[in-house]
Design an enzyme around this catalytic site. Structure first.
Site, PDB file in Angstrom:
ATOM      1  N   HIS A  90       9.200   7.293   8.188  1.00 46.11           N
ATOM      2  CA  HIS A  90       9.640   7.380   6.658  1.00 46.11           C
ATOM      3  C   HIS A  90      11.139   7.788   7.076  1.00 46.11           C
ATOM      4  CE1 HIS A  90       6.079   6.849   3.961  1.00 46.11           C
ATOM      5  NE2 HIS A  90       5.457   6.819   5.287  1.00 46.11           N
ATOM      6  N   CYS A 138       3.655   9.395   0.293  1.00 46.12           N
ATOM      7  CA  CYS A 138       2.445   9.884   0.090  1.00 46.12           C
ATOM      8  C   CYS A 138       2.421  10.931  -1.048  1.00 46.12           C
ATOM      9  CB  CYS A 138       1.890  10.085   1.489  1.00 46.12           C
ATOM     10  SG  CYS A 138       0.187  10.957   1.036  1.00 46.12           S
ATOM     11  N   HIS A 169       5.295   4.921  12.695  1.00 42.74           N
ATOM     12  CA  HIS A 169       5.359   4.689  11.264  1.00 42.74           C
ATOM     13  C   HIS A 169       6.388   5.756  10.689  1.00 42.74           C
ATOM     14  CE1 HIS A 169       2.832   4.091   7.320  1.00 42.74           C
ATOM     15  NE2 HIS A 169       3.629   5.249   7.135  1.00 42.74           N
ATOM     16  N   ASN A 218       9.303   4.622   3.243  1.00 43.61           N
ATOM     17  CA  ASN A 218       9.217   4.089   4.531  1.00 43.61           C
ATOM     18  C   ASN A 218      10.590   3.285   4.993  1.00 43.61           C
ATOM     19  OD1 ASN A 218       6.422   3.872   3.177  1.00 43.61           O
ATOM     20  ND2 ASN A 218       5.961   3.542   5.224  1.00 43.61           N
ATOM     21  N   ARG A 245       0.682  -1.145   0.024  1.00 43.86           N
ATOM     22  CA  ARG A 245       0.006  -0.008  -0.028  1.00 43.86           C
ATOM     23  C   ARG A 245       0.971   1.318  -0.049  1.00 43.86           C
ATOM     24  NH1 ARG A 245      -0.621   4.459   2.518  1.00 43.86           N
ATOM     25  NH2 ARG A 245       0.094   3.438   4.508  1.00 43.86           N
ATOM     26  N   ASP A 246       1.501   1.679   1.106  1.00 46.65           N
ATOM     27  CA  ASP A 246       2.356   2.755   1.111  1.00 46.65           C
ATOM     28  C   ASP A 246       3.494   2.615   0.143  1.00 46.65           C
ATOM     29  OD1 ASP A 246       3.154   5.081   2.223  1.00 46.65           O
ATOM     30  OD2 ASP A 246       3.348   4.598   4.058  1.00 46.65           O
TER      31      ASP A 246
HETATM   32  P1  HMG Z   1     -14.685  12.103  -1.211  1.00 46.57           P
HETATM   33  O1  HMG Z   1     -14.749  13.866  -0.774  1.00 46.57           O
HETATM   34  O2  HMG Z   1     -15.691  11.336  -0.320  1.00 46.57           O
HETATM   35  O3  HMG Z   1     -15.201  12.115  -2.437  1.00 46.57           O
HETATM   36  O4  HMG Z   1     -13.473  11.396  -1.012  1.00 46.57           O
HETATM   37  P2  HMG Z   1     -15.999  12.930  -3.698  1.00 46.57           P
HETATM   38  O5  HMG Z   1     -17.670  12.333  -3.200  1.00 46.57           O
HETATM   39  O6  HMG Z   1     -15.695  14.329  -3.747  1.00 46.57           O
HETATM   40  O7  HMG Z   1     -15.853  11.827  -5.099  1.00 46.57           O
HETATM   41  C1  HMG Z   1     -14.984  12.054  -5.694  1.00 46.57           C
HETATM   42  C2  HMG Z   1     -14.913  10.909  -6.525  1.00 46.57           C
HETATM   43  O8  HMG Z   1     -14.081   9.840  -5.917  1.00 46.57           O
HETATM   44  C3  HMG Z   1     -15.968  10.441  -7.121  1.00 46.57           C
HETATM   45  O9  HMG Z   1     -15.747   9.675  -8.542  1.00 46.57           O
HETATM   46  C4  HMG Z   1     -16.080   9.148  -6.181  1.00 46.57           C
HETATM   47  O10 HMG Z   1     -17.053   8.211  -6.856  1.00 46.57           O
HETATM   48  C5  HMG Z   1     -14.902   8.733  -5.750  1.00 46.57           C
HETATM   49  P3  HMG Z   1     -16.011  10.470  -9.777  1.00 46.57           P
HETATM   50  O11 HMG Z   1     -17.655  10.866  -9.838  1.00 46.57           O
HETATM   51  O12 HMG Z   1     -15.271  11.688  -9.848  1.00 46.57           O
HETATM   52  O13 HMG Z   1     -15.698   9.553 -10.992  1.00 46.57           O
HETATM   53  N1  HMG Z   1     -14.854   7.906  -4.599  1.00 46.57           N
HETATM   54  C6  HMG Z   1     -14.258   6.812  -4.381  1.00 46.57           C
HETATM   55  N2  HMG Z   1     -13.815   5.997  -5.244  1.00 46.57           N
HETATM   56  C7  HMG Z   1     -13.350   4.627  -4.758  1.00 46.57           C
HETATM   57  N3  HMG Z   1     -13.373   4.632  -3.564  1.00 46.57           N
HETATM   58  C8  HMG Z   1     -13.653   5.437  -2.567  1.00 46.57           C
HETATM   59  C9  HMG Z   1     -14.083   6.805  -3.029  1.00 46.57           C
HETATM   60  N4  HMG Z   1     -14.614   7.671  -2.535  1.00 46.57           N
HETATM   61  C10 HMG Z   1     -15.013   8.418  -3.404  1.00 46.57           C
HETATM   62  N5  HMG Z   1     -13.618   5.096  -1.327  1.00 46.57           N
HETATM   63  C11 HMG Z   1     -11.283  10.532  -1.694  1.00 46.57           C
HETATM   64  C12 HMG Z   1     -12.290  11.628  -1.612  1.00 46.57           C
HETATM   65  C13 HMG Z   1     -10.950  10.373   0.034  1.00 46.57           C
HETATM   66  C14 HMG Z   1     -11.837   9.305  -2.159  1.00 46.57           C
HETATM   67  C15 HMG Z   1     -10.027  11.067  -2.457  1.00 46.57           C
HETATM   68  O14 HMG Z   1      -9.578  12.223  -1.838  1.00 46.57           O
HETATM   69  C16 HMG Z   1      -8.815   9.956  -2.264  1.00 46.57           C
HETATM   70  O15 HMG Z   1      -8.995   8.784  -2.722  1.00 46.57           O
HETATM   71  N6  HMG Z   1      -7.863  10.432  -1.677  1.00 46.57           N
HETATM   72  C17 HMG Z   1      -6.749   9.438  -1.823  1.00 46.57           C
HETATM   73  C18 HMG Z   1      -6.171   9.410  -0.307  1.00 46.57           C
HETATM   74  C19 HMG Z   1      -4.990   8.770  -0.097  1.00 46.57           C
HETATM   75  O16 HMG Z   1      -5.045   7.306  -0.399  1.00 46.57           O
HETATM   76  N7  HMG Z   1      -3.753   9.128   0.185  1.00 46.57           N
HETATM   77  C20 HMG Z   1      -2.543   8.178   0.445  1.00 46.57           C
HETATM   78  C21 HMG Z   1      -2.651   7.452   1.755  1.00 46.57           C
HETATM   79  S1  HMG Z   1      -2.437   8.211   3.194  1.00 46.57           S
HETATM   80  C22 HMG Z   1      -0.813   8.027   3.660  1.00 46.57           C
HETATM   81  O17 HMG Z   1      -0.215   7.684   2.617  1.00 46.57           O
HETATM   82  C23 HMG Z   1      -0.215   8.256   4.896  1.00 46.57           C
HETATM   83  C24 HMG Z   1       0.079   6.915   5.807  1.00 46.57           C
HETATM   84  O18 HMG Z   1       0.892   6.220   5.020  1.00 46.57           O
HETATM   85  C25 HMG Z   1       0.668   7.270   7.122  1.00 46.57           C
HETATM   86  C26 HMG Z   1       1.688   8.310   7.217  1.00 46.57           C
HETATM   87  O19 HMG Z   1       2.655   8.134   6.379  1.00 46.57           O
HETATM   88  O20 HMG Z   1       1.486   9.457   7.759  1.00 46.57           O
HETATM   89  C27 HMG Z   1      -1.392   6.146   6.037  1.00 46.57           C
HETATM   90 MG    MG Z   2       3.239   6.386   5.271  1.00 47.55          MG
END
Ligand code: HMG
Ligand code: MG
Length: 305
Positions: free
Chosen positions: A209, A240, A207, A249, A16-17
């Protein structure tokens, strides 16, 4: 098996990450093959994918199919869920473990999931309740705890508050994240000392990086306080897309070597794990950042824990 204080839970986040920010898009079959190899080397906890928007994170498209490939493996496979739609996707295929993710920084959270921290926590309250009713295990993430690429240093009280709210909602574990890899061990000591005074040590994870090469010393700082859960990624892959400046990471193989050398037990075979890293590097088509892997096999036996 060693006593609990000498056992480490490693949450392997490369599927995932690791893959979410990589320039190479892995096929569903390759993602499944990665998870299978990780589990075969002894990994018991894998973050296998995320149910987020494929437009936002193309690499995590079709995480349902990855689950179908891997669901029979004897390991805990979890998936990131950002909203109700993500939970529905998880429930539709009977996923057992999910992780919700928020941050200390509103600016980062807005860019990452389009919500302020408080808005995301409000939305997670019914979401987590529903997940728990469905007998799912829920992990929480607090990103940018050690520094935000947009807002800079974060208040200790905010880290405690967000962590506490995730526990109150029913998360069984909270992972406190150095999303961009700027933490210093002194700061890690300060943060985890404060958190461990308020929450059970056995439910807090680190967690890290490795942007500044400090991840292992940061793990040591948390370890010294009794933290026994760490997230890491094969080969040091990761980052991210919404956190400029973040690099990979901490590499799992470096964590295994470091911790096993100190007498801790991870349950993972380093030799088998390194074979998976080699496979990953071939698929990624570029050198991975892990120094331990780069020295393999020539130097790895100089000190064998
Ligand atoms: P929202 O605001 O609820 O979405 O969520 P919306 O209602 O504005 O919809 C926008 C579009 O997204 C629509 O599609 C929805 O159907 C679709 P369109 O009509 O444009 O074709 N949609 C989805 N599709 C699939 N699965 C869903 C979903 N929800 C809405 N669940 C949302 C917006 C959060 C989904 C979007 O901003 C997003 O996907 N963001 C990505 C976030 C992400 O994955 N970030 C990286 C991970 S976090 C990280 O790496 C940190 C971590 O490692 C820890 C650390 O290092 O600190 C965890
Ligand atoms: Mg991370």
């Amino acid at each position: 098996m060693k006593a609990p204080e000498h056992r480490i839970k490693i949450v392997e986040v490369s599927p995932r990450d690791g893959l979410q920010n990589d320039s190479t898009i892995f096929s569903v079959e390759e993602r499944g093959a990665l998870i299978r190899q990780l589990v075969e080397s002894g990994v018991q906890f894998v973050e296998a994918g995320s149910f987020v928007s494929a437009k936002a994170i193309p690499a995590m498209k079709d995480s349902e199919k990855v689950w179908e490939h891997c669901r029979s493996l004897s390991a805990d496979l979890s998936f990131l869920v950002p909203n109700e739609k993500g939970l529905e996707r998880a429930m539709a295929i009977d996923v057992k473990s999910i992780a919700v993710f928020t941050a200390t920084s509103d600016t980062f959270n807005q860019k990452n999931i389009g919500r302020s921290v408080d808005q995301s926590l409000e939305e997670y309250t019914p979401l987590i309740a529903k997940a728990l009713q469905n007998k799912m295990r829920v992990r929480g993430y607090v990103s940018t705890a050690f520094g935000c690429p947009y807002e800079g240093p974060q208040e200790l009280s905010r880290i405690v508050e967000v962590t506490g709210r995730l526990f109150e909602m029913g998360c069984d574990e909270v992972s406190v994240g150095d999303t961009i890899g700027v933490a210093h061990p002194k700061q890690v000591d300060e943060v985890f000392r404060k958190l461990s005074g308020q929450f059970p040590l056995s439910r807090l994870a680190g967690h890290f990086h490795d942007t500044r090469g400090m991840a292992i010393v940061n793990i040591k700082a948390a370890l010294d306080l009794g933290i026994r859960i760490f997230d890491s990624s094969a080969g040091g892959l990761g980052g991210c897309p919404y956190a400029p400046g973040s690099s990979g990471n901490v590499a799992t193989e470096e964590v295994i070597w470091f911790l096993e050398g100190l007498g801790f037990e991870t349950g993972i075979s380093l030799e088998k794990f390194l074979q998976t890293v080699q496979w990953l590097e071939e698929k990624a088509k570029r050198p991975l950042r892990s120094k331990l892997y780069a020295s393999h096999p020539k130097q790895m036996y100089y000190f064998k824990p």
